[in-house]
Design an enzyme around this catalytic site. Structure first.
Site, PDB file in Angstrom:
ATOM      1  N   HIS A  22      -1.502   6.384  -7.218  1.00  0.00           N
ATOM      2  CA  HIS A  22      -2.151   7.676  -6.970  1.00  0.00           C
ATOM      3  C   HIS A  22      -1.585   8.280  -5.685  1.00  0.00           C
ATOM      4  CE1 HIS A  22      -4.497   5.507  -4.042  1.00  0.00           C
ATOM      5  NE2 HIS A  22      -5.087   4.765  -4.967  1.00  0.00           N
ATOM      6  N   HIS A  25      -0.805   6.011  -2.573  1.00  0.00           N
ATOM      7  CA  HIS A  25       0.475   5.292  -2.541  1.00  0.00           C
ATOM      8  C   HIS A  25       1.611   6.259  -2.216  1.00  0.00           C
ATOM      9  CE1 HIS A  25      -2.100   3.094  -5.538  1.00  0.00           C
ATOM     10  NE2 HIS A  25      -1.834   2.121  -4.692  1.00  0.00           N
ATOM     11  N   CYS A 130     -12.348 -12.268  -1.650  1.00  0.00           N
ATOM     12  CA  CYS A 130     -12.416 -10.975  -2.339  1.00  0.00           C
ATOM     13  C   CYS A 130     -11.128 -10.818  -3.143  1.00  0.00           C
ATOM     14  CB  CYS A 130     -12.565  -9.815  -1.351  1.00  0.00           C
ATOM     15  SG  CYS A 130     -12.367  -8.217  -2.190  1.00  0.00           S
ATOM     16  N   CYS A 133      -9.066  -7.620  -2.382  1.00  0.00           N
ATOM     17  CA  CYS A 133      -8.221  -7.693  -1.177  1.00  0.00           C
ATOM     18  C   CYS A 133      -7.250  -8.861  -1.252  1.00  0.00           C
ATOM     19  CB  CYS A 133      -9.057  -7.915   0.075  1.00  0.00           C
ATOM     20  SG  CYS A 133     -10.183  -6.603   0.470  1.00  0.00           S
ATOM     21  N   CYS A 148     -17.562  -7.150   0.820  1.00  0.00           N
ATOM     22  CA  CYS A 148     -16.275  -6.849   1.449  1.00  0.00           C
ATOM     23  C   CYS A 148     -16.282  -5.381   1.846  1.00  0.00           C
ATOM     24  CB  CYS A 148     -15.160  -7.157   0.451  1.00  0.00           C
ATOM     25  SG  CYS A 148     -13.846  -5.943   0.438  1.00  0.00           S
ATOM     26  N   HIS A 151     -13.862  -3.074  -0.667  1.00  0.00           N
ATOM     27  CA  HIS A 151     -14.207  -2.872  -2.084  1.00  0.00           C
ATOM     28  C   HIS A 151     -15.707  -2.798  -2.344  1.00  0.00           C
ATOM     29  CE1 HIS A 151     -10.054  -4.402  -2.162  1.00  0.00           C
ATOM     30  NE2 HIS A 151      -9.934  -3.560  -3.162  1.00  0.00           N
ATOM     31  N   LYS A 305     -13.664   8.659  -0.563  1.00  0.00           N
ATOM     32  CA  LYS A 305     -12.656   7.669  -0.890  1.00  0.00           C
ATOM     33  C   LYS A 305     -12.300   7.816  -2.371  1.00  0.00           C
ATOM     34  CE  LYS A 305     -11.624   2.853  -0.650  1.00  0.00           C
ATOM     35  NZ  LYS A 305     -12.033   1.482  -0.772  1.00  0.00           N
ATOM     36  N   LYS A 308     -11.948   5.011  -9.045  1.00  0.00           N
ATOM     37  CA  LYS A 308     -12.054   5.263 -10.481  1.00  0.00           C
ATOM     38  C   LYS A 308     -13.473   5.641 -10.852  1.00  0.00           C
ATOM     39  CE  LYS A 308      -8.712   2.201 -12.457  1.00  0.00           C
ATOM     40  NZ  LYS A 308      -8.741   0.828 -12.864  1.00  0.00           N
TER      41      LYS A 308
HETATM   42  N1  MSP Z   1       0.209  -5.568  -2.362  1.00  0.00           N
HETATM   43  C1  MSP Z   1      -0.407  -5.272  -1.125  1.00  0.00           C
HETATM   44  C2  MSP Z   1       0.626  -5.024  -0.046  1.00  0.00           C
HETATM   45  C3  MSP Z   1       1.596  -6.146   0.180  1.00  0.00           C
HETATM   46  S1  MSP Z   1       2.787  -5.744   1.349  1.00  0.00           S
HETATM   47  C4  MSP Z   1       3.581  -7.151   1.656  1.00  0.00           C
HETATM   48  C5  MSP Z   1      -1.271  -4.032  -1.272  1.00  0.00           C
HETATM   49  N2  MSP Z   1      -1.001  -3.227  -2.291  1.00  0.00           N
HETATM   50  S2  MSP Z   1      -1.795  -1.884  -2.666  1.00  0.00           S
HETATM   51  O1  MSP Z   1      -1.294  -1.455  -3.938  1.00  0.00           O
HETATM   52  O2  MSP Z   1      -3.189  -2.086  -2.566  1.00  0.00           O
HETATM   53  O3  MSP Z   1      -1.316  -0.827  -1.638  1.00  0.00           O
HETATM   54  C6  MSP Z   1      -1.999  -0.611  -0.473  1.00  0.00           C
HETATM   55  C7  MSP Z   1      -1.262   0.453   0.290  1.00  0.00           C
HETATM   56  O4  MSP Z   1      -1.136   1.643  -0.501  1.00  0.00           O
HETATM   57  C8  MSP Z   1      -1.973   0.909   1.538  1.00  0.00           C
HETATM   58  O5  MSP Z   1      -1.773   0.055   2.636  1.00  0.00           O
HETATM   59  C9  MSP Z   1      -1.324   2.259   1.717  1.00  0.00           C
HETATM   60  O6  MSP Z   1      -0.026   2.094   2.192  1.00  0.00           O
HETATM   61  C10 MSP Z   1      -1.286   2.777   0.305  1.00  0.00           C
HETATM   62  N3  MSP Z   1      -2.538   3.423  -0.057  1.00  0.00           N
HETATM   63  C11 MSP Z   1      -3.310   3.152  -1.136  1.00  0.00           C
HETATM   64  N4  MSP Z   1      -4.375   3.989  -1.133  1.00  0.00           N
HETATM   65  C12 MSP Z   1      -4.320   4.800  -0.061  1.00  0.00           C
HETATM   66  C13 MSP Z   1      -5.120   5.838   0.443  1.00  0.00           C
HETATM   67  N5  MSP Z   1      -6.202   6.256  -0.175  1.00  0.00           N
HETATM   68  N6  MSP Z   1      -4.738   6.415   1.599  1.00  0.00           N
HETATM   69  C14 MSP Z   1      -3.624   6.029   2.278  1.00  0.00           C
HETATM   70  N7  MSP Z   1      -2.862   5.043   1.824  1.00  0.00           N
HETATM   71  C15 MSP Z   1      -3.151   4.421   0.654  1.00  0.00           C
HETATM   72  O7  MSP Z   1      -2.141  -3.833  -0.441  1.00  0.00           O
END
Ligand code: MSP
Length: 508
Positions: A22, A25, A130, A133, A148, A151, A305, A308
């Protein structure tokens, strides 16, 4: 080969493939792309890595829920992340998947290096886990209802015999590193937060799971009853992608022109893994620590935030199709200070689109070229002296410090100043009165200013930058910081090309 000072290595987190990507990312990957492009502008050779994190309980359960095998499941979603990076214009140079052999081999070598340092031991453990996480929690870190904080779910009680990593051993070394490197973590409040955690002391952490409970992971070297904890596996991607473990020599011998990384970019919730656990793992494996950990804030949608269950998850493709890629990229950094939390809304995006992009920048280019066509036969008028070196040095300082919003403010102040110059000088009146030199001076000043602006916006809006340069008559222009600060590179006599507006009217 040790780190090459002309090389810049930047990474995003590797994203979990349990669900579709989304705009959250997208935010991280575009932020990293802005910096990657800026570093190229400054003449660096850039390695820009992203990828997908494909092991662990969360993924295994998501695959189960869909009724497909984990490999099939991760193959499909990983591809959507790869496609997203293309759609975002992210100039990545590598995409790593934790299910690839190069990663698996490297992660196992990394484990062996930590084991050789005496940092891995076995212990029976009971803890609150969790799955969202992929992390154990201690009760004090849970909220009042025992959930947590990320989540808002009560963690599961896990009990098993695991391998542990001696994280505690590195508390002092990390404290020293933080004290000697006050900008190790960006922004400052996150540096302080991590320093405080170190003050309280680190505890050893479990770094494996029993295969009976979870088989979807990288086997622990020498013990096929255990797989690696997903974070231990995932963090090593930053070195496995650049060849760690690829050669069959001693671990201590690993060097790369890319290592240490210049910046690991992510959001705040995983800062701790990057600013504390990963550096400790690197110390254990006798590798240098990254220059900087960049932990930005969270993007919310209309103040909430994204989730879904709330049904407010914004799909980046929807934003791009309606407003265009560059407008989306611009908005993310113009509207919210990078580092803090920020709110996304279509209303705010639309307001910026109309005011900053259509009105300020788009109109400036369009009306200046129209006037040059009318008053100067569509040619660049004679060169007029000028300089904006100081301004661009300020811009560059902000960019290097991840201060994207102030950098954009500098550009937009300049755009507005050029619009005011037109209103003040009124070239149409000057032309009517036969003051050709005045017309030419004003128009050259603006056209050359627009050339510089096209370069300065290029990290944020690469397509717009190219379109602007094309209208200014350049067949090809390789944006570089040197030709941003040098005044007068727009050659007089060059042909200007009127095109459709940079930012078209929005469909109702
Ligand atoms: N797989 C782990 C990261 C491992 S790195 C060695 C992970 N993945 S994740 O898919 O949950 O991605 C988290 C990251 O996605 C966040 O740290 C951020 O970079 C980005 N984001 C996901 N949602 C976000 C927001 N709502 N706002 C800003 N960044 C976001 O954690």
């Amino acid at each position: 080969m040790p780190k090459n000072s002309d090389h810049y290595y930047i990474t995003t987190p590797i994203y979990y493939v349990n669900a579709a990507a989304h705009i959250g990312h997208a935010y991280t990957s575009i932020a990293a792309d802005v910096m990657a492009r800026f570093q190229r502008l400054c003449g660096k050779q850039v390695n820009f890595l992203t990828g997908t994190d494909e092991h662990g309980q969360k993924i295994a359960r998501a695959a189960d829920a869909k009724g497909v095998g984990p490999q099939t499941f991760v193959d499909e979603i990983s591809q959507t992340f790869r496609d997203l990076h293309v759609a975002l214009g992210a100039s990545i140079t590598d995409f790593i998947r934790t299910t690839e052999p190069r990663h698996i081999i490297g992660a196992q070598k990394f484990w062996e290096a930590a084991a050789a340092a005496g940092d891995i031991y076995k212990k029976t453990y009971e803890g609150l886990y969790c799955v969202g996480c992929e992390q154990f929690y201690i009760p004090k870190d849970l909220d009042a209802e025992g959930r947590c904080p990320i989540h808002l779910k009560v963690p599961e009680l896990l009990q098993e015999e695991n391998y542990f990593f001696r994280l505690s051993k590195y508390s002092d070394a990390l404290k020293k590193h933080f004290d000697e490197n006050p900008h190790f973590v960006f922004p400052q409040n996150r540096q302080k937060e991590m320093r405080q955690i170190l003050e309280d002391g680190l505890e050893d952490i479990s770094i494996s799971r029993s295969v009976e409970k979870l088989s979807w992971g990288i086997p622990v070297p020498g013990d096929d009853t255990q797989v690696m904890y997903v974070w231990f596996d995932a963090l090593t991607n930053y070195v496995t992608a650049i060849g760690y473990g690829a050669r069959d020599d001693s671990h201590d011998a690993f060097t790369s022109p890319w290592w240490p990384a210049d910046a690991h970019v992510m959001a705040k919730e995983i800062n701790r893994f990057h600013a504390l656990l990963w550096p400790a793992m690197l110390l254990s494996a006798k590798l240098a620590l990254p220059e900087q950990v960049v932990a930005h804030g969270w993007l919310t949608v209309d103040g909430q935030k994204m989730s879904k269950s709330l049904g407010n998850v914004v799909n980046p493709y929807d934003v791009i199709s309606k407003y265009g890629l560059d407008s989306f990229r611009f908005f993310l950094f113009r509207e919210m200070p990078f580092g803090g939390d920020g709110d996304f809304s279509f209303t705010k995006l639309e307001a910026r689109y109309r005011a900053d992009l259509q009105n300020d920048l788009g109109n400036l280019l369009m009306r200046t070229i129209a006037m040059a066509i009318k008053f100067c036969d569509g040619k660049v008028p004679p060169t007029t002296p000028g300089t904006h070196e100081e301004l661009w040095h300020k811009y560059s300082e902000h960019m290097n410090r991840w201060e994207f919003q102030p950098a954009l403010e500098i550009i937009w102040d300049y755009v507005r100043a050029l619009n005011q110059l037109i209103d003040r000088e009124k070239p149409w009146t000057a032309a009517k009165e036969g003051r050709t030199a005045d017309v030419e001076r004003t128009l050259y000043t603006i056209l050359e200013g627009l050339r510089q602006i096209a370069i300065a916006v290029s990290p944020f809006m690469p397509e717009t930058s190219q379109k602007m340069l094309a209208q200014l008559g350049f067949d090809y222009f390789d944006p570089k910081f040197d030709n941003l600060i040098e005044w007068g590179l727009l050659k007089s006599g060059g042909t200007l090309i009127a095109e459709s507006p940079l930012f078209p009217q929005l469909a109702e």
